[in-house]
Scaffold this motif. Structure first.
Motif, PDB file in Angstrom:
ATOM      1  N   VAL A  22      -9.499  -4.938 -19.253  1.00  0.00           N
ATOM      2  CA  VAL A  22     -10.147  -5.034 -17.949  1.00  0.00           C
ATOM      3  C   VAL A  22     -10.327  -3.623 -17.397  1.00  0.00           C
ATOM      4  N   GLY A  23     -11.523  -3.308 -16.930  1.00  0.00           N
ATOM      5  CA  GLY A  23     -11.764  -2.007 -16.329  1.00  0.00           C
ATOM      6  C   GLY A  23     -10.997  -1.866 -15.029  1.00  0.00           C
ATOM      7  N   ALA A  24     -10.098  -0.883 -14.951  1.00  0.00           N
ATOM      8  CA  ALA A  24      -9.227  -0.800 -13.778  1.00  0.00           C
ATOM      9  C   ALA A  24      -8.649   0.591 -13.634  1.00  0.00           C
ATOM     10  N   LEU A  25      -8.104   0.846 -12.463  1.00  0.00           N
ATOM     11  CA  LEU A  25      -7.265   2.004 -12.183  1.00  0.00           C
ATOM     12  C   LEU A  25      -5.893   1.453 -11.826  1.00  0.00           C
ATOM     13  N   SER A  26      -4.856   1.928 -12.476  1.00  0.00           N
ATOM     14  CA  SER A  26      -3.523   1.427 -12.178  1.00  0.00           C
ATOM     15  C   SER A  26      -2.517   2.565 -12.189  1.00  0.00           C
ATOM     16  N   THR A  27      -1.496   2.424 -11.371  1.00  0.00           N
ATOM     17  CA  THR A  27      -0.416   3.407 -11.346  1.00  0.00           C
ATOM     18  C   THR A  27       0.910   2.668 -11.273  1.00  0.00           C
ATOM     19  N   THR A  28       1.887   3.183 -12.006  1.00  0.00           N
ATOM     20  CA  THR A  28       3.190   2.546 -12.098  1.00  0.00           C
ATOM     21  C   THR A  28       4.270   3.566 -11.759  1.00  0.00           C
ATOM     22  N   LEU A  29       5.131   3.202 -10.837  1.00  0.00           N
ATOM     23  CA  LEU A  29       6.254   4.049 -10.446  1.00  0.00           C
ATOM     24  C   LEU A  29       7.522   3.492 -11.067  1.00  0.00           C
ATOM     25  N   SER A  30       8.162   4.282 -11.923  1.00  0.00           N
ATOM     26  CA  SER A  30       9.400   3.853 -12.572  1.00  0.00           C
ATOM     27  C   SER A  30      10.568   3.948 -11.593  1.00  0.00           C
ATOM     28  N   LEU A  31      11.339   2.865 -11.528  1.00  0.00           N
ATOM     29  CA  LEU A  31      12.534   2.822 -10.673  1.00  0.00           C
ATOM     30  C   LEU A  31      13.808   2.724 -11.497  1.00  0.00           C
ATOM     31  N   GLY A  32      13.686   2.984 -12.789  1.00  0.00           N
ATOM     32  CA  GLY A  32      14.799   2.860 -13.722  1.00  0.00           C
ATOM     33  C   GLY A  32      14.265   2.470 -15.077  1.00  0.00           C
ATOM     34  N   SER A  33      15.147   2.287 -16.050  1.00  0.00           N
ATOM     35  CA  SER A  33      14.701   2.006 -17.405  1.00  0.00           C
ATOM     36  C   SER A  33      13.967   0.676 -17.528  1.00  0.00           C
ATOM     37  N   LEU A  34      14.297  -0.318 -16.700  1.00  0.00           N
ATOM     38  CA  LEU A  34      13.680  -1.643 -16.791  1.00  0.00           C
ATOM     39  C   LEU A  34      13.163  -2.133 -15.444  1.00  0.00           C
ATOM     40  N   SER A  35      12.868  -1.208 -14.539  1.00  0.00           N
ATOM     41  CA  SER A  35      12.376  -1.581 -13.214  1.00  0.00           C
ATOM     42  C   SER A  35      11.204  -0.675 -12.847  1.00  0.00           C
ATOM     43  N   ASP A  36      10.159  -1.235 -12.240  1.00  0.00           N
ATOM     44  CA  ASP A  36       9.022  -0.438 -11.817  1.00  0.00           C
ATOM     45  C   ASP A  36       8.174  -1.221 -10.826  1.00  0.00           C
ATOM     46  N   VAL A  37       7.237  -0.506 -10.219  1.00  0.00           N
ATOM     47  CA  VAL A  37       6.258  -1.093  -9.306  1.00  0.00           C
ATOM     48  C   VAL A  37       4.877  -0.633  -9.750  1.00  0.00           C
ATOM     49  N   MET A  38       3.948  -1.590  -9.927  1.00  0.00           N
ATOM     50  CA  MET A  38       2.579  -1.280 -10.347  1.00  0.00           C
ATOM     51  C   MET A  38       1.600  -1.650  -9.242  1.00  0.00           C
ATOM     52  N   VAL A  39       0.606  -0.780  -9.051  1.00  0.00           N
ATOM     53  CA  VAL A  39      -0.520  -1.054  -8.163  1.00  0.00           C
ATOM     54  C   VAL A  39      -1.786  -0.904  -8.995  1.00  0.00           C
ATOM     55  N   ALA A  40      -2.694  -1.912  -8.943  1.00  0.00           N
ATOM     56  CA  ALA A  40      -3.911  -1.881  -9.760  1.00  0.00           C
ATOM     57  C   ALA A  40      -5.126  -2.173  -8.889  1.00  0.00           C
ATOM     58  N   PHE A  41      -6.231  -1.497  -9.206  1.00  0.00           N
ATOM     59  CA  PHE A  41      -7.519  -1.711  -8.549  1.00  0.00           C
ATOM     60  C   PHE A  41      -8.535  -2.004  -9.638  1.00  0.00           C
ATOM     61  N   VAL A  42      -9.243  -3.151  -9.524  1.00  0.00           N
ATOM     62  CA  VAL A  42     -10.194  -3.595 -10.546  1.00  0.00           C
ATOM     63  C   VAL A  42     -11.589  -3.575  -9.931  1.00  0.00           C
ATOM     64  N   PRO A  43     -12.380  -2.505 -10.144  1.00  0.00           N
ATOM     65  CA  PRO A  43     -13.711  -2.421  -9.538  1.00  0.00           C
ATOM     66  C   PRO A  43     -14.618  -3.559 -10.017  1.00  0.00           C
ATOM     67  N   ASP A  44     -15.254  -4.251  -9.072  1.00  0.00           N
ATOM     68  CA  ASP A  44     -16.181  -5.333  -9.390  1.00  0.00           C
ATOM     69  C   ASP A  44     -17.143  -5.483  -8.225  1.00  0.00           C
ATOM     70  N   GLY A  45     -18.306  -4.849  -8.343  1.00  0.00           N
ATOM     71  CA  GLY A  45     -19.247  -4.844  -7.240  1.00  0.00           C
ATOM     72  C   GLY A  45     -18.763  -3.925  -6.132  1.00  0.00           C
ATOM     73  N   ALA A  46     -18.870  -4.389  -4.910  1.00  0.00           N
ATOM     74  CA  ALA A  46     -18.447  -3.599  -3.758  1.00  0.00           C
ATOM     75  C   ALA A  46     -16.927  -3.539  -3.695  1.00  0.00           C
ATOM     76  N   PHE A  47     -16.414  -2.624  -2.847  1.00  0.00           N
ATOM     77  CA  PHE A  47     -14.971  -2.490  -2.711  1.00  0.00           C
ATOM     78  C   PHE A  47     -14.348  -3.790  -2.218  1.00  0.00           C
ATOM     79  N   ASP A  48     -15.028  -4.482  -1.318  1.00  0.00           N
ATOM     80  CA  ASP A  48     -14.462  -5.708  -0.747  1.00  0.00           C
ATOM     81  C   ASP A  48     -14.279  -6.798  -1.794  1.00  0.00           C
ATOM     82  N   THR A  49     -15.143  -6.850  -2.805  1.00  0.00           N
ATOM     83  CA  THR A  49     -15.050  -7.899  -3.820  1.00  0.00           C
ATOM     84  C   THR A  49     -14.259  -7.460  -5.049  1.00  0.00           C
TER      85      THR A  49
END
Length: 394
Positions: free
Chosen positions: A168-195
């Motif tokens: 899937v075409g996307a921008l994603s970033t993952t913050l490691s909080l330990g060896s088995l813990s993390d937080v991911m934020v992803a943005f998947v462009p599809d048309g306008a920003f709102d959609t």
């Protein structure tokens, strides 16, 4: 999704400038330490019986994967797929619907054209605890085998859930909080920003179990594109959920669920499953799925059938199950049987499989499809068949 569509592997055409950019970027990274090329050639012949006629579909598939690893935690990868079809490449959607519903829609034909596309192409940077991934990537998670409620972008093929999927075409970033813990934020462009799709997912490991939670905003149509029918307008869908998986008393167990709000309708989806491996190599797996968007029994509306054929809905029914058993026979053979069923209308699919690996880089697979059920049930549309596939890796 029917057994016939299961063998079609419909993908999107790639954009060659993007492909070339991904490959050039991977090969020209400074302080490059590693470059690797690999791939396979695959040939598949499928037969299927629908609408009182036997159909055949033959394809050749060629895939090349390129990976490059550079200094400062940089990694680039891309895969290009070419696929050529022969046989019955035009499929009338009405042949995939119950007879009482086929007359409710105009003729709509799915044409399987020759394809060349990027299966994935992304660059990943990780100079420290933050990982940034840009490009066509895999946004897949959850431990469920066949029914993954938390996978919002590329649902599995229920007739063959382990087959490879497109990125899937996307921008994603993952913050490691330990060896088995993390937080991911992803943005998947599809048309306008709102959609466009937005997602946040947190993962943690505790007491031998993997846990995650996610929240996402996407946009979907009630009747999706891709079926030769004018799609409905996009409607916002808000989803929250999570999953948990681990081992208990020698059993692998998992649970996964979401709650969604889409087009003035709210529903939950829940999957519970487990597996066990015997000492002789036999693997047994059972999974149950509740789909609050489905119906407890037929008849199902034509909109639900079209949504399921397009892959945006995982089932017509509310109570589904998947079970499989497999084991090796000697050094070269592997046999299995899977059952996919709808507990509400009593229909099911039997999927026997046989795999033969007569060389380290060559394998042959046969999968059958036998549907059982009355007219208008989820799997009772007179759909029988199977495929024979050979693959050579390099």
């Amino acid at each position: 999704m029917t057994g016939w569509l299961q063998g079609c592997r419909v993908g999107r055409h790639g954009i060659w400038p993007v492909a070339l950019a991904a490959v050039v970027t991977s090969s020209q990274l400074q302080a490059q330490q590693e470059f690797r090329a690999r791939g396979y050639f695959e040939h598949q012949f499928a037969v299927n019986h629908t609408a009182d006629a036997w159909r055949q579909l033959d394809y050749d598939r060629f895939r090349v994967d390129l990976d490059a690893r550079a200094g400062r935690g940089t990694f680039g990868t891309a895969a290009v797929v070419f696929q050529l079809y022969r046989g019955d490449t035009e499929i009338d959607v009405r042949d995939l619907l119950p007879a009482n519903l086929a007359s409710d829609i105009d003729s709509a034909v799915i044409t399987l054209d020759h394809q060349h596309f990027l299966n994935h192409a992304y660059v990943r940077f990780q100079p420290g605890p933050v990982q940034l991934t840009v490009g066509k990537q895999y946004l897949t998670w959850g431990a469920a085998w066949a029914f993954n409620p938390t996978e919002l972008f590329r649902p599995k093929d229920l007739f063959e859930p382990t087959y490879e999927r497109e990125g899937v075409g996307a921008l994603s970033t993952t913050l490691s909080l330990g060896s088995l813990s993390d937080v991911m934020v992803a943005f998947v462009p599809d048309g306008a920003f709102d959609t466009s799709g937005k997602l946040i997912r947190a993962r943690h490991h505790v007491a031998g179990f993997d846990l995650s939670a996610l929240a996402a905003v996407t946009h979907e149509a009630l009747v999706p594109a891709g079926l030769g029918i004018d799609p409905d307008p996009l409607e916002q869908r808000v989803t929250v959920g999570g999953d948990v998986s681990g081992e208990l008393l020698g059993l692998g167990i998992w649970a996964e669920g979401i709650w969604s709000d889409h087009a003035n309708r709210r529903w939950a989806e829940i999957t519970l499953g487990g597996n066990y491996s015997f000492t002789d190599g036999t693997l047994v797996l059972v999974e149950g799925y509740y789909n609050g968007r489905g119906q407890s029994q037929n008849p199902y509306p034509v909109e639900s059938w079209l949504s399921r054929l397009a892959g945006s809905s995982r089932s017509l029914g509310t109570a589904m199950f998947y079970a499989s058993g497999s084991r090796p026979l000697g050094q070269l053979w592997h046999v299995g049987m899977s059952v996919l069923g709808n507990a509400g209308d009593g229909s099911l699919v039997l999927i026997p499989s046989v795999a033969y690996a007569f060389a380290e880089n060559v394998d042959v697979v046969f999968n059958g499809v036998l549907t059982i059920g009355g007219e208008g049930t989820e799997f009772g549309t007179d759909n029988q068949g199977g495929f024979l596939r050979g693959r050579v890796y390099f």
